[in-house]
Design an enzyme around this catalytic site. Structure first.
Site, PDB file in Angstrom:
ATOM      1  CB  SER A  59      65.801  61.350  87.691  1.00  0.00           C
ATOM      2  OG  SER A  59      66.116  62.696  87.577  1.00  0.00           O
ATOM      3  CG  HIS A  67      62.140  63.505  90.877  1.00  0.00           C
ATOM      4  ND1 HIS A  67      61.634  63.103  89.663  1.00  0.00           N
ATOM      5  CD2 HIS A  67      63.489  63.529  90.719  1.00  0.00           C
ATOM      6  CE1 HIS A  67      62.632  62.901  88.811  1.00  0.00           C
ATOM      7  NE2 HIS A  67      63.763  63.141  89.431  1.00  0.00           N
TER       8      HIS A  67
END
Ligand SMILES: *[C@@H]1O[C@H](CO)[C@@H](O)[C@H](O)[C@H]1NC(C)=O
Ligand SMILES: *[C@@H]1O[C@H](CO)[C@@H](O)[C@H](O)[C@H]1NC(C)=O
Length: 538
Positions: free
Chosen positions: A306, A511
């Protein structure tokens, strides 16, 4: 300890009953779409009336009802009363204009989430809501009522108390699984103290050569904890240690383990005046150089999840010469280009969004924190409607990125919620929002006047991906709310040395699944470790 759990459970139960009550009384409100306090006056009025009606002999069930209504009122009006709320917040102060009528507004129903539109509401019709939420909604798992009930039950009863990991910090977690651990503190050139963790192998043979270093960099609103929470069989940090690597975990400024500075205190907004740029240009070099010096190695493998990828690309693009320190770079769910982001929170925080002004005002300039009401607004309500678990849906990480209940073990969720969010600045999230509307990966946008002073330009300079001459592999998934496949494709085209692009084979893979899915070892880490092994160290 038991007592704490009990209190927590009671608190949860109380909130749950309060929210059910609210549903009956008024539509699900929303601090942005309509400020929740629009309702307080009417609400108090209503509560008074209810009380009057209930005078005289009352049955016990009515008594309960009345009590709930008053609890609810306290709960509801708490932003006005309790000391820990931001009294000066424009959101709240704007509301208490004496003498002004406070309209109730109409209700718009969207996928079962009821949203009220008061006079101050920024939402005019269903399209406004769709624009923000629809892509996220379409890229999530939709559960059956039965599954929702199951998740709800697991939460309200046992699991919250079941796992001791809820209370353990990174050092304790690593030790618990039989690994050695070292804590290191590094000072950046602008005065922040950052903590690094080093995982020592469970077994070392005497003639073992120095292990190649892998440096793991956590994501936005995370910390080193996220590399550990899934336990030894499933977390990448342990798998890499077992595969023979010297594993280091970074913590950028502002996160759980890096909240000290030579002169600034974390409670002061000054501490938080940094964006992704400062993390990339001060924290990364400090941590990487320290790691190389301590291990007496010349190069390391870098794994960024990320925002951990974002800062790497920003750093190397600005200082191309540091590529000599990197053997290979592995980007898990890289947040670089954000044009197609699906997360409602990030969309609303993009300057092109009509919600931006109000959110930005509410956020202020210090640490990135969302009030309970804001969390509901930016996706908490939708989350709760979809998965039926208040506990998960009041956590900003889950609200920002969605929840994959099939991939993440239910038992792990309380552990995740107790460790994340790990801390970030308001500028960090604003910078991601800026990337949505600028369609570029560039430095923090201070506005034209300040940009001219700082950059000598009206608009912030771009980070040039062509400069990142490092072997990179990219890992992404179809349904990631933050990282859209199209944005990864663009990044891949611009990077000069992409060695592999891996799309996760699972259909539903969020995610956060890159860290917490039970399938991550098989569908992501296996490829990553193979790819690290393939890159020659020197
Ligand atoms: C983790 O917790 C232990 C025990 O409370 C403490 O000694 C240690 O300093 C903590 N480590 C970090 C990095 O916070
Ligand atoms: C980016 O870097 C490449 C090569 O390093 C250079 O040719 C190109 O002009 C740069 N682009 C911009 C926009 O500066």
């Amino acid at each position: 300890m038991r007592a704490v759990y009990l209190l927590l459970c009671l608190a949860l139960a109380r909130c749950a009953s309060a929210s059910i009550f609210r549903h009956q009384l008024r539509p699900h409100t929303d601090s942005l779409i309509v400020q929740p306090l629009d309702y307080v006056d009417q609400y108090q009025q209503h509560a008074k009336e209810t009380k009057m009606h209930l005078r005289g002999p009352v049955s016990s069930s009515e008594e309960t009802k009345e009590r709930i209504s008053y609890d609810d009122l306290n709960d509801y009006a708490s932003p006005l009363r309790s000391g820990d709320r931001n009294w000066n917040s424009p959101l709240f102060s704007a509301m208490i204009t004496p003498g002004e009528p406070i309209p109730f507004g109409d209700v718009i129903s969207w996928h079962g989430v009821e949203i009220a539109t008061g006079a101050k509401s920024l939402v005019k019709d269903k399209k406004d809501i769709e624009r923000i939420f629809n892509n996220a909604y379409n890229n999530m798992q939709h559960l059956s009522e039965e599954d929702k009930k199951k998740i709800h039950e697991t939460f309200e009863t046992t699991t919250l108390a079941a796992n001791e990991d809820v209370h353990l910090n990174a050092t304790q977690l690593i030790k618990k699984h039989g690994y050695g651990v070292e804590e290191h503190v590094v000072k950046t050139d602008d005065g922040y103290f950052l903590t690094l963790f080093r995982i020592l192998p469970r077994q070392v043979s005497l003639e073992e050569k120095p292990r190649p270093v892998v440096f793991l960099m956590h994501g936005f609103l995370g910390s080193a904890d996220e590399w550990l929470l899934n336990g030894p069989e499933k977390s990448l940090a342990y798998l890499l240690s077992e595969a023979g690597y010297d594993v280091w975990l970074g913590n950028v400024r502002g996160t759980t383990y890096s909240r000290r500075h030579v002169s600034k205190h974390e409670s002061h907004p000054d501490f938080w005046h940094f964006s992704i740029d400062e993390i990339a240009l001060h924290d990364l070099p400090a941590m990487i150089d320290y790691t190389l010096k301590t291990t007496e190695q010349k190069k390391l493998h870098y794994v960024g999840y990320s925002q951990g990828s974002t800062v790497f690309f920003a750093w190397v693009a600005t200082h191309p010469e540091v590529r000599d320190k990197i053997v290979s770079m592995h980007a898990l769910a890289p947040m670089v280009y954000m044009t197609n982001v699906r997360s409602p929170l990030i969309r609303m925080i993009s300057p092109a969004s009509r919600f931006y002004e109000r959110i930005a005002q509410e956020l202020g300039h210090g640490e990135f924190k969302l009030s309970k009401e804001l969390i509901q607004t930016v996706g908490g309500d939708m989350c709760e409607k979809e998965i039926g678990c208040k506990h998960v849906c009041s956590n900003v990480n889950f609200v920002m990125t969605g929840v994959d209940t099939a991939g993440i073990d239910t038992e792990l969720i309380p552990v995740i919620v107790s460790h994340l969010p790990g801390g970030a600045s308001t500028r960090q999230i604003k910078q991601f929002g800026q990337a949505v509307s600028s369609h570029e990966f560039r430095k923090y946008d201070y506005g034209i006047d300040i940009n001219k002073k700082i950059y000598g330009l009206r608009h912030p300079p771009k980070y040039n991906m062509t400069e990142v001459k490092v072997p990179v592999s990219l890992y992404y998934s179809e349904e990631d709310w933050l990282v859209h496949p199209k944005d990864v494709e663009r990044l891949q085209k611009e990077l000069p040395d992409v060695r592999g692009t891996f799309k996760v084979s699972e259909k539903h893979f969020s995610h956060m699944d890159f860290q917490f899915s039970k399938k991550a070892p098989e569908v992501v880490y296996k490829w990553l470790i193979e790819s690290i092994k393939k890159t020659k160290t020197y």
